[in-house]
Design a protein around this motif. Structure first.
Motif, mmCIF file in Angstrom:
data_model
loop_
_atom_site.group_PDB
_atom_site.id
_atom_site.type_symbol
_atom_site.label_atom_id
_atom_site.label_comp_id
_atom_site.label_asym_id
_atom_site.label_seq_id
_atom_site.Cartn_x
_atom_site.Cartn_y
_atom_site.Cartn_z
ATOM 1 N N LEU C 45 56.604 -23.839 17.137
ATOM 2 C CA LEU C 45 56.650 -22.902 18.139
ATOM 3 C C LEU C 45 56.625 -23.672 19.895
ATOM 4 O O LEU C 45 56.647 -22.593 20.673
ATOM 5 N N SER C 46 56.182 -24.886 19.753
ATOM 6 C CA SER C 46 55.693 -25.321 21.182
ATOM 7 C C SER C 46 54.713 -24.415 21.960
ATOM 8 O O SER C 46 54.722 -24.350 23.287
ATOM 9 N N ALA C 47 53.946 -23.902 21.162
ATOM 10 C CA ALA C 47 52.931 -23.185 21.969
ATOM 11 C C ALA C 47 51.590 -23.399 21.194
ATOM 12 O O ALA C 47 51.108 -22.405 20.460
ATOM 13 N N PRO C 48 50.818 -24.427 21.690
ATOM 14 C CA PRO C 48 49.585 -24.630 21.170
ATOM 15 C C PRO C 48 48.401 -23.676 21.605
ATOM 16 O O PRO C 48 48.776 -22.825 22.585
ATOM 17 N N LEU C 49 47.411 -23.561 21.020
ATOM 18 C CA LEU C 49 46.310 -22.587 21.230
ATOM 19 C C LEU C 49 45.552 -23.349 22.130
ATOM 20 O O LEU C 49 44.953 -24.469 21.878
ATOM 21 N N PHE C 50 45.315 -22.715 23.325
ATOM 22 C CA PHE C 50 44.682 -23.706 24.471
ATOM 23 C C PHE C 50 43.618 -24.035 24.380
ATOM 24 O O PHE C 50 42.810 -24.954 24.441
ATOM 25 N N TYR C 51 42.667 -22.887 23.640
ATOM 26 C CA TYR C 51 41.321 -23.236 23.412
ATOM 27 C C TYR C 51 40.580 -24.039 22.321
ATOM 28 O O TYR C 51 39.763 -24.102 21.746
ATOM 29 N N ALA C 52 41.957 -24.399 21.336
ATOM 30 C CA ALA C 52 41.780 -24.959 20.210
ATOM 31 C C ALA C 52 40.593 -26.225 19.878
ATOM 32 O O ALA C 52 39.921 -26.133 19.148
ATOM 33 N N GLU C 53 41.094 -27.166 21.069
ATOM 34 C CA GLU C 53 40.550 -28.356 20.852
ATOM 35 C C GLU C 53 38.904 -28.030 21.245
ATOM 36 O O GLU C 53 37.855 -28.512 20.587
ATOM 37 N N GLU C 54 38.619 -27.344 22.339
ATOM 38 C CA GLU C 54 37.277 -26.983 22.883
ATOM 39 C C GLU C 54 36.485 -26.245 21.687
ATOM 40 O O GLU C 54 35.224 -26.731 21.255
ATOM 41 N N THR C 55 37.212 -25.265 21.050
ATOM 42 C CA THR C 55 36.398 -24.750 20.022
ATOM 43 C C THR C 55 36.257 -25.795 18.948
ATOM 44 O O THR C 55 35.080 -25.708 18.390
ATOM 45 N N ALA C 56 37.027 -26.465 18.590
ATOM 46 C CA ALA C 56 36.689 -27.381 17.422
ATOM 47 C C ALA C 56 35.728 -28.422 17.692
ATOM 48 O O ALA C 56 34.858 -28.622 16.876
ATOM 49 N N ILE C 57 35.498 -28.806 18.981
ATOM 50 C CA ILE C 57 34.465 -29.548 19.295
ATOM 51 C C ILE C 57 32.941 -29.095 19.148
ATOM 52 O O ILE C 57 32.255 -29.742 18.870
ATOM 53 N N TYR C 58 33.067 -27.696 19.578
ATOM 54 C CA TYR C 58 31.738 -27.165 19.389
ATOM 55 C C TYR C 58 31.228 -27.184 18.115
ATOM 56 O O TYR C 58 30.311 -26.915 17.708
ATOM 57 N N MET C 59 32.404 -26.684 17.387
ATOM 58 C CA MET C 59 32.130 -26.625 15.735
ATOM 59 C C MET C 59 31.585 -27.993 15.158
ATOM 60 O O MET C 59 30.559 -27.988 14.568
ATOM 61 N N LEU C 60 32.441 -29.061 15.795
ATOM 62 C CA LEU C 60 31.846 -30.630 15.378
ATOM 63 C C LEU C 60 30.280 -30.833 15.692
ATOM 64 O O LEU C 60 29.417 -31.184 14.973
ATOM 65 N N ILE C 61 30.010 -30.272 16.983
ATOM 66 C CA ILE C 61 28.450 -30.511 17.394
ATOM 67 C C ILE C 61 27.558 -29.805 16.515
ATOM 68 O O ILE C 61 26.671 -30.202 16.174
ATOM 69 N N TRP C 62 27.809 -28.519 16.312
ATOM 70 C CA TRP C 62 27.083 -27.730 15.570
ATOM 71 C C TRP C 62 27.053 -28.217 14.220
ATOM 72 O O TRP C 62 25.731 -28.344 13.653
ATOM 73 N N MET C 63 28.066 -28.746 13.440
ATOM 74 C CA MET C 63 28.038 -29.361 12.345
ATOM 75 C C MET C 63 27.089 -30.571 12.233
ATOM 76 O O MET C 63 26.280 -30.927 11.330
ATOM 77 N N THR C 64 27.070 -31.418 13.337
ATOM 78 C CA THR C 64 26.681 -32.625 13.414
ATOM 79 C C THR C 64 24.880 -32.267 13.192
ATOM 80 O O THR C 64 24.365 -32.866 12.546
#
Ligand code: NA
Ligand code: NA
Lengths: 428, 301, 179
Positions: C45-64
């Motif tokens: 759709l050429s329409a990425p979720l703007f907040y996806a990367e930042e959200t994923a990073i916080y999930m990664l930090i919590w996981m770590t």
């Protein structure tokens, strides 16, 4: 100096390495009697992981888990066997080639050594290869894992050095091929004396169910679509390394679950758990090293070391050889990931700033050197894994792996001296 | 016994902000005859801007350069610097730093234990597009554009119809060549620094916002200085700001001269009209900021 | 009596580690899915979720930090045991208690620093830019981590001391390789 001593004492006490780094930071604060620094450490530990590229680490670990559970590794070995099974010493080349294929999917040497030792060594033994040779070859070929993209050490280096992870991946391709060719030549030269038991071989062949060559190749190409996505996606810059890992995971789930039917939903909780724990071991090290590195930077330690190095040589090639020898020595005693995380922030500014070395070239040499460290005693995780899985004593594996390690040292030495070997592919 | 002050920034060693800091450090050593030494930590060696601010509050770091965007999270009036099309070029923006409104923004940091010492400018922001020119907002519709996601920039770019897409600065080149990005909101220093002109076809000179860095010092550090030292530092600051900002004016011209012939350049003279809906969105959200109004008056708009 | 307390504490320790890993499983699955959706949206759709990367990073930090806490609870964090393996068993056990106490002390100091950081007025201004949310709730994982590790290491120190006093052997912990 005193900090280095506290570091050594904590390491020797078998404190987890991440906490050794934090402990050394505490020691440093104590010696400088500046405890205000403590208040900024939690923030440094948090933001040390605020890097998008780091997401690739759990994703590539998860990929490895899914590949195994979905018996994708097995299909790759079958294909290599079909292609190379009939040449003299075929199975040794099969082992090497399967390692090359697996390396284009797996990002870490220890994972790869564990997988391949489990699947290859028994098979080679049945074909009459000495077990020590088989285990040594498999362990040595395992370090293709972190050199051929994708690669966990390259991701880590890219994050620490603030260079593009995609560039690091591209830079690893030629060195990986060079190492592969070197190992193949070594097999050809050494011609392992095989003690072939014809009857046993025939019995094994008869016991193996007949599978059509076409089917083996079809299944292997389904499996090989995973590295194709990773390598092509990153080479042409269509996806970031992290995104390539996500796509590869999706393909592996489809291939392992729907095509081969060996992947089960009930496997997932355990796989996700192992992924979290496996990646946390590395990521917590990054965060702790960030804290230690921050304190060292704050007190100008890297500059002091840079000054000392500059007194020794002004020649970039000599400097790279010095770095190579130093990392080889450190890698003999300390786990490569931990060593890289500690040393790169100190050495890299010197390499680029003083000697004009390309950060990509520097990174490939350092990562490859620490990969060799997995195979050198006394502390070599690759050796431990190989010994544990093959059931051979460590001393036997160390003896049999010596020629392979010597070869990898020559190859990495060449790469250290000729930057073109890393930089040629993308013209940086 | 000399006192050490640490001065941190996220820009690389070659950037005007870092050069300014080095110049300042030399000036301080000379003016205080070595009583105070300033050590410069470029390239985010001591952390990102949020960390730098925390370290300044904790009294661990003495000085730092923060983008106005980051400061707008601390003191909303700094968003006035993101007023679209407020300045025709970097010289006009530099002149605006001398207004009372700009000084009042610096003073508004005082309750947070920080002193704003002044502004050092990066180049104006323009638009780089990989495969199309921009002459109307429709050219930007659904285009993936890399921006710095500060509130004002987000508001403006969303209203312009583009799709803000996060990509690390070091990966922009590759993202442009692969189609992962369609465009970038960028200053010419970074554009030339990363050779982005080789990965894109059109540079649209919009000068849509200025990009000042705010030099911040910990209040405690400042108060611990003798009045002679304070006077000496103020003088060196004044001279260094003039030196650094003049360097930026030169850099802007040199970058542009270099890009002529390397990439198709569009001078979008009616950019303000073209981006009218985006400007209105900015106005609706930030128009009431008291210091924005003052800055506009004092710069004669 | 003491033995019973030891068993109870051990059980709480294991249950907590199990819970930490359960959350980790959810986090890994979530950020993998989120990133897959994001890549798909961008290409289709050429329409990425703007907040996806930042959200994923916080999930990664919590996981770590949760997975690291679980690793400490289960005693399988990477450590170089090459020297301690050569020590007599009793000495090794004693050293382990000391190491756990040292870690607990560091974590208590860092927990204190984290709470001060979270409550500092400046921290309230930190914003997760693409999400448009205050960052403090995401930062909270650092306090959780140091509190969990303090608990886990104190449990290990207590159980280790009990074993030393009663002359029991160390239970063999499963070891996991790194990288
Ligand atoms: Na690999
Ligand atoms: Na080693």
């Amino acid at each position: 100096m005193k900090t280095g001593l506290s570091f050594a004492i904590l390491i020797a006490m078998a404190m987890p390495v991440a906490f050794v780094l934090i402990g050394a930071t505490f020691a440093f604060m104590l010696f400088e009697s500046n405890f205000r620094v403590l208040s900024v450490l939690p923030g440094v530990m948090f933001s040390g992981l605020e890097v998008f590229d780091l997401l690739a680490i759990p994703l590539f670990i998860l990929l490895g888990e899914i590949m195994n559970a979905g018996s994708i590794t097995r299909k790759l070995i079958d294909a290599a066997r079909l292609l190379l099974g009939r040449v003299p010493n075929g199975l040794a080349y099969v082992c090497l080639t399967a390692n090359l294929m697996l390396a284009s999917i797996v990002g870490s040497a220890t994972a790869q050594i564990a997988i391949m030792t489990k699947t290859m060594v028994g098979e080679m033994e049945r074909d009459g290869y000495p077990k020590g040779f088989s285990a040594a070859l498999t362990a040595a070929a395992g370090i293709l894992g972190p050199i051929i993209p994708p690669s966990m050490p390259f991701i880590l280096y890219g994050v620490i050095a603030q260079v593009s992870v995609a560039d690091m991946f591209l830079a690893g391709i030629l060195p990986g091929i060079l190492l592969f060719v070197g190992l193949a030549l070594l097999i050809t030269i050494r011609q392992p004396r095989r003690d072939i038991d014809i009857e046993a071989l025939q019995a094994a062949a008869a016991a193996r169910p007949e599978v059509s060559a076409l089917r083996v190749l079809l299944e292997a190409s389904a499996a090989l679509s995973i590295p194709a996505v990773i390598v092509l996606g990153i080479t042409f810059g269509i996806v970031t390394p992290t995104e390539s890992a996500v796509l590869a995971v999706a393909i592996a789930v489809v291939v392992g679950g729907l095509v081969f039917g060996d992947l089960k939903w009930r496997d997932f909780p355990e796989m996700l758990s192992r992924t979290a724990q496996g990646s946390a071991l590395v990521l917590i090290l990054i965060a702790a090293a960030k804290v230690f590195g921050w304190v060292l930077t704050y007190y100008h330690v890297p500059q002091a070391i840079a000054g000392a190095l500059q007194m020794m040589t002004t020649d970039p090639t000599l400097f790279m050889l010095l770095v190579f020898a130093f990392c080889l020595l450190v890698g003999a005693f300390i786990d490569g990931i931990a060593a890289m995380i500690i040393l790169v922030p100190i050495l890299l500014p010197v390499a680029t700033g003083v000697y004009g070395v390309s950060p990509i070239h520097f990174g490939v040499v350092v990562c490859m050197t620490f990969a060799i460290g997995l195979l050198t005693p006394p502390v070599g995780l690759g050796l431990y894994i190989s010994a544990a899985i093959s059931g051979l004593p460590m001393t036997k594996i160390v003896r049999d792996i010596t020629p392979f390690v010597a070869l990898t040292i020559v190859v990495v030495g060449l790469i250290a001296v000729f930057p073109a070997l890393t930089l040629a592919l993308f013209g940086a | 016994q000399s006192q050490e002050m640490r001065f941190a920034m996220v820009t690389p060693p070659s950037h005007v902000w870092t050069q300014f800091a080095n110049h300042f450090a030399e000036g301080v050593a000379e003016a205080t005859e070595g009583e105070i030494t300033v050590s410069v930590f470029p390239a985010g060696q001591l952390g990102n801007e949020a960390e730098m601010l925390q370290q300044i509050s904790a009294g661990v770091l003495e000085m730092g350069i923060m983008t106005a965007g980051t400061m707008s999270l601390r003191a909303p009036d700094f968003a006035a610097w993101q007023d679209p099309f407020a300045f025709a070029d970097v010289s006009e923006a530099i002149a605006a730093a001398d207004t009372e409104a700009a000084q009042a923004m610096l003073d508004s940091l005082e309750p947070q234990g920080m002193r704003g010492m002044g502004y050092i400018f990066a180049g104006m922001r323009h638009i780089l597009m990989s495969d199309r020119d921009v002459t109307a907002l429709s050219d930007l519709a659904s285009q993936k554009v890399r921006i710095l996601p500060f509130p004002a920039a987000l508001t403006w770019w969303r209203a312009a119809g583009a799709v803000p897409t996060p990509v690390a600065l070091g990966d922009v080149y590759q993202a442009l060549s692969s189609g992962l990005l369609d465009g970038v909101d960028i200053d010419l220093d970074a554009l030339v620094g990363f050779s982005m002109q080789q990965a894109a076809e059109h540079l649209i000179l919009t000068n849509h916002i200025a990009f000042p860095g705010v030099v911040v010092m910990s209040d405690n550090t400042w108060n611990a200085l003798t009045s002679e030292q304070q006077a000496a530092l103020s003088k060196v600051f004044e001279e260094s700001f003039a030196w650094g900002n003049a360097l930026q004016v030169e850099a802007e011209a040199a970058n542009l001269a270099r890009l002529e012939g390397e990439i198709a350049i569009t001078r979008l003279d009616n950019a303000r009209e073209i981006f009218a809906p985006a400007n209105e969105a900015y106005e609706a959200q930030f128009g009431e900021l008291p210091l924005l109004q003052a800055l506009r008056e004092q710069t004669g708009r | 009596m003491i033995a019973q307390i030891g068993r109870q504490v051990d059980r709480v320790n294991r249950a907590l580690a199990w819970l930490e890993l359960l959350v980790c499983q959810i986090l890994v699955a979530s950020f993998a899915l989120l990133l897959l959706v994001n890549v798909t949206l961008r290409y289709v759709l050429s329409a990425p979720l703007f907040y996806a990367e930042e959200t994923a990073i916080y999930m990664l930090i919590w996981m770590t930090y949760l997975a690291a806490a679980a690793s400490i609870a289960r005693g399988d964090m990477v450590a170089l045991t090459i020297l301690t393996d050569k020590l007599p068993a009793r000495l090794r056990q004693g050293l382990k208690v000391v190491v756990n106490l040292l870690m607990a002390a560091m974590c208590i100091a860092l927990l204190d620093a984290t709470i001060a950081w979270l409550n500092a007025p400046g921290t309230a201004f930190d914003l997760a830019l693409t999400l448009g949310l205050p960052k403090r709730p995401f930062y909270a994982i650092m306090a959780i981590f140091f509190a969990l590790v303090t608990f886990h290491t104190l449990v290990h120190a207590l159980l280790g001391t009990l074993r030393l006093v009663r002359g029991e052997a160390e239970p063999t912990a499963p070891t996991t390789g790194v990288s």
